[in-house]
Enzyme design. Sequence first.
Site, PDB file in Angstrom:
ATOM      1  N   GLU A 107     -33.558  51.368  82.183  1.00 34.25           N
ATOM      2  CA  GLU A 107     -33.155  51.185  83.593  1.00 34.25           C
ATOM      3  C   GLU A 107     -31.674  51.441  83.839  1.00 34.25           C
ATOM      4  O   GLU A 107     -31.001  50.633  84.485  1.00 34.25           O
ATOM      5  CB  GLU A 107     -33.547  49.769  84.061  1.00 34.25           C
ATOM      6  CG  GLU A 107     -35.022  49.466  83.892  1.00 34.25           C
ATOM      7  CD  GLU A 107     -35.422  48.044  84.288  1.00 34.25           C
ATOM      8  OE1 GLU A 107     -34.539  47.219  84.563  1.00 34.25           O
ATOM      9  OE2 GLU A 107     -36.638  47.771  84.312  1.00 34.25           O
TER      10      GLU A 107
ATOM     11  N   ASN B 140     -36.237  54.722  79.352  1.00 34.38           N
ATOM     12  CA  ASN B 140     -37.365  54.038  79.978  1.00 34.38           C
ATOM     13  C   ASN B 140     -36.926  53.484  81.336  1.00 34.38           C
ATOM     14  O   ASN B 140     -35.820  52.952  81.466  1.00 34.38           O
ATOM     15  CB  ASN B 140     -37.781  52.884  79.041  1.00 34.38           C
ATOM     16  CG  ASN B 140     -39.024  52.140  79.462  1.00 34.38           C
ATOM     17  OD1 ASN B 140     -40.089  52.737  79.604  1.00 34.38           O
ATOM     18  ND2 ASN B 140     -38.900  50.826  79.654  1.00 34.38           N
TER      19      ASN B 140
ATOM     20  N   HIS C  10     -45.153  50.097  86.589  1.00 34.65           N
ATOM     21  CA  HIS C  10     -45.435  48.872  87.352  1.00 34.65           C
ATOM     22  C   HIS C  10     -45.789  49.285  88.780  1.00 34.65           C
ATOM     23  O   HIS C  10     -44.900  49.527  89.594  1.00 34.65           O
ATOM     24  CB  HIS C  10     -44.210  47.954  87.382  1.00 34.65           C
ATOM     25  CG  HIS C  10     -43.825  47.394  86.050  1.00 34.65           C
ATOM     26  ND1 HIS C  10     -44.631  46.501  85.371  1.00 34.65           N
ATOM     27  CD2 HIS C  10     -42.743  47.607  85.267  1.00 34.65           C
ATOM     28  CE1 HIS C  10     -44.040  46.168  84.225  1.00 34.65           C
ATOM     29  NE2 HIS C  10     -42.900  46.835  84.137  1.00 34.65           N
TER      30      HIS C  10
ATOM     31  N   GLU D  13     -45.285  50.208  80.531  1.00 37.84           N
ATOM     32  CA  GLU D  13     -45.390  48.839  81.062  1.00 37.84           C
ATOM     33  C   GLU D  13     -46.384  48.776  82.212  1.00 37.84           C
ATOM     34  O   GLU D  13     -46.139  48.135  83.233  1.00 37.84           O
ATOM     35  CB  GLU D  13     -44.010  48.352  81.524  1.00 37.84           C
ATOM     36  CG  GLU D  13     -42.950  48.404  80.444  1.00 37.84           C
ATOM     37  CD  GLU D  13     -41.595  47.851  80.879  1.00 37.84           C
ATOM     38  OE1 GLU D  13     -41.518  47.156  81.908  1.00 37.84           O
ATOM     39  OE2 GLU D  13     -40.608  48.125  80.169  1.00 37.84           O
TER      40      GLU D  13
ATOM     41  N   ASP E  24     -48.937  47.981  84.855  1.00 36.52           N
ATOM     42  CA  ASP E  24     -49.740  46.938  85.501  1.00 36.52           C
ATOM     43  C   ASP E  24     -49.861  47.295  86.977  1.00 36.52           C
ATOM     44  O   ASP E  24     -49.115  48.127  87.476  1.00 36.52           O
ATOM     45  CB  ASP E  24     -49.219  45.505  85.263  1.00 36.52           C
ATOM     46  CG  ASP E  24     -47.769  45.262  85.619  1.00 36.52           C
ATOM     47  OD1 ASP E  24     -47.188  46.066  86.374  1.00 36.52           O
ATOM     48  OD2 ASP E  24     -47.205  44.243  85.153  1.00 36.52           O
TER      49      ASP E  24
HETATM   50  C1  XIL Z   1     -40.042  41.232  82.049  1.00 35.85           C
HETATM   51  C2  XIL Z   1     -40.897  40.262  81.257  1.00 35.85           C
HETATM   52  O1  XIL Z   1     -42.241  40.617  81.424  1.00 35.85           O
HETATM   53  C3  XIL Z   1     -40.644  38.841  81.716  1.00 35.85           C
HETATM   54  O2  XIL Z   1     -41.322  37.916  80.882  1.00 35.85           O
HETATM   55  C4  XIL Z   1     -39.144  38.534  81.688  1.00 35.85           C
HETATM   56  O3  XIL Z   1     -38.905  37.249  82.179  1.00 35.85           O
HETATM   57  C5  XIL Z   1     -38.398  39.566  82.497  1.00 35.85           C
HETATM   58  O4  XIL Z   1     -38.685  40.862  82.013  1.00 35.85           O
HETATM   59  N1  XIL Z   1     -38.998  46.105  83.176  1.00 35.85           N
HETATM   60  C6  XIL Z   1     -38.797  45.930  81.826  1.00 35.85           C
HETATM   61  C7  XIL Z   1     -39.315  44.714  81.165  1.00 35.85           C
HETATM   62  O5  XIL Z   1     -38.275  46.835  81.163  1.00 35.85           O
HETATM   63  O6  XIL Z   1     -38.496  44.311  80.097  1.00 35.85           O
HETATM   64  C8  XIL Z   1     -39.503  43.570  82.141  1.00 35.85           C
HETATM   65  O7  XIL Z   1     -40.151  42.511  81.456  1.00 35.85           O
HETATM   66  C9  XIL Z   1     -40.292  44.017  83.343  1.00 35.85           C
HETATM   67  C10 XIL Z   1     -39.590  45.131  84.065  1.00 35.85           C
END
Ligand code: XIL
Length: 320
Positions: A129, A172, A208, A237, A239
């Site tokens: 990020e 990422n 996400h 990631e 979802d």
């Molecule tokens: C999130 C985790 O799922 C949580 O448990 C934590 O409190 C905060 O981070 N992008 C990312 C991940 O790269 O590391 C994040 O994970 C979600 C968004």
Amino acid sequence: GFHIGTAVAGGGHHENQPYPDPFTSDRKYRQVLAAEFGSVSPENQMKWEYIHPERGRYNFGTADAIVRFAQQNRQVVRGHTLMWHSQNPEWLEQGQFTAAELRQILREHITTVVGRYRGRIQQWDVANEIFTDSGALRTTENIWIRELGPGIVADAFRWAHQADPRAKLFFNDYNVEGVNAKSDAYYALIKDLRAAGVPVHGFSAQGHLSLDYGFPDDLERNLKRFAGLGLETALTEVDVRMTLPASGVPTEAQLRQQADYYQRMLVACLNVSSCRSFTIWGFVDKYSWVPVFFQGQGAATVMWDDFTRKPAYYVLRSTL
Ligand code: XIL
């Protein structure tokens, strides 16, 4: 060589985690984790605030246990993450370090953490990020870029590569599924870094998504353009969250649409030969980060709280 992965919940949640550490305390969770997945990503346990809580002190316990678990179950591991603006320990963010000290701190961290798991991590999210949605470097939030300038990003990749020459090193981010200002910024940066011989091997979109927004139809096209730079690609990631009805239970229509979003992400990845890693950010709703972070939203994963399978699970299975 195609891996379906999941984030491993277990310690390190910094925001009122409403349950005990599932990886160490929930037997059923571990069984499903071992049985269903070929890749695992520590959800929090390799982040700075967790693995490096004080200057000069590391906390490898849970990260080691996850890597060991993966080996026992013949799973690969995605390391996450080495350079980020979030979830950094206070000693780092509040410390009054000189540029030379910070550079040394980062180098030492990368060398130590990547070196510890050398040969056992398939892909590392080296930089997470680093751009805003408008495609600007996060020059104020990201301590490394702010204090050391953008050149530190290349150094991070070089140090990681020295510490584990076989690990594939990734950029990422979220909101880079489609072709947009943010993914354009990555495209330009990675092209330059590769031309300069910096060991960058991959670009990944987090995935996400939310039913409140449309599906990024150009996901496949976007992955393909990064593949065109000679990179591996991945969805890391995945979802699909939604605004829940007052009952807290998703409607049939929501579940169908959720399954459709999951399927379209997997299909995009399967259609791109360089995309061989598809990771969901947790597999059971009760341990998902979504309700903690997005008010009124939830039900983002592929299993109900009792580990029974949602439509999204079956659709992913039938797509493979
Ligand atoms: C999130 C985790 O799922 C949580 O448990 C934590 O409190 C905060 O981070 N992008 C990312 C991940 O790269 O590391 C994040 O994970 C979600 C968004």
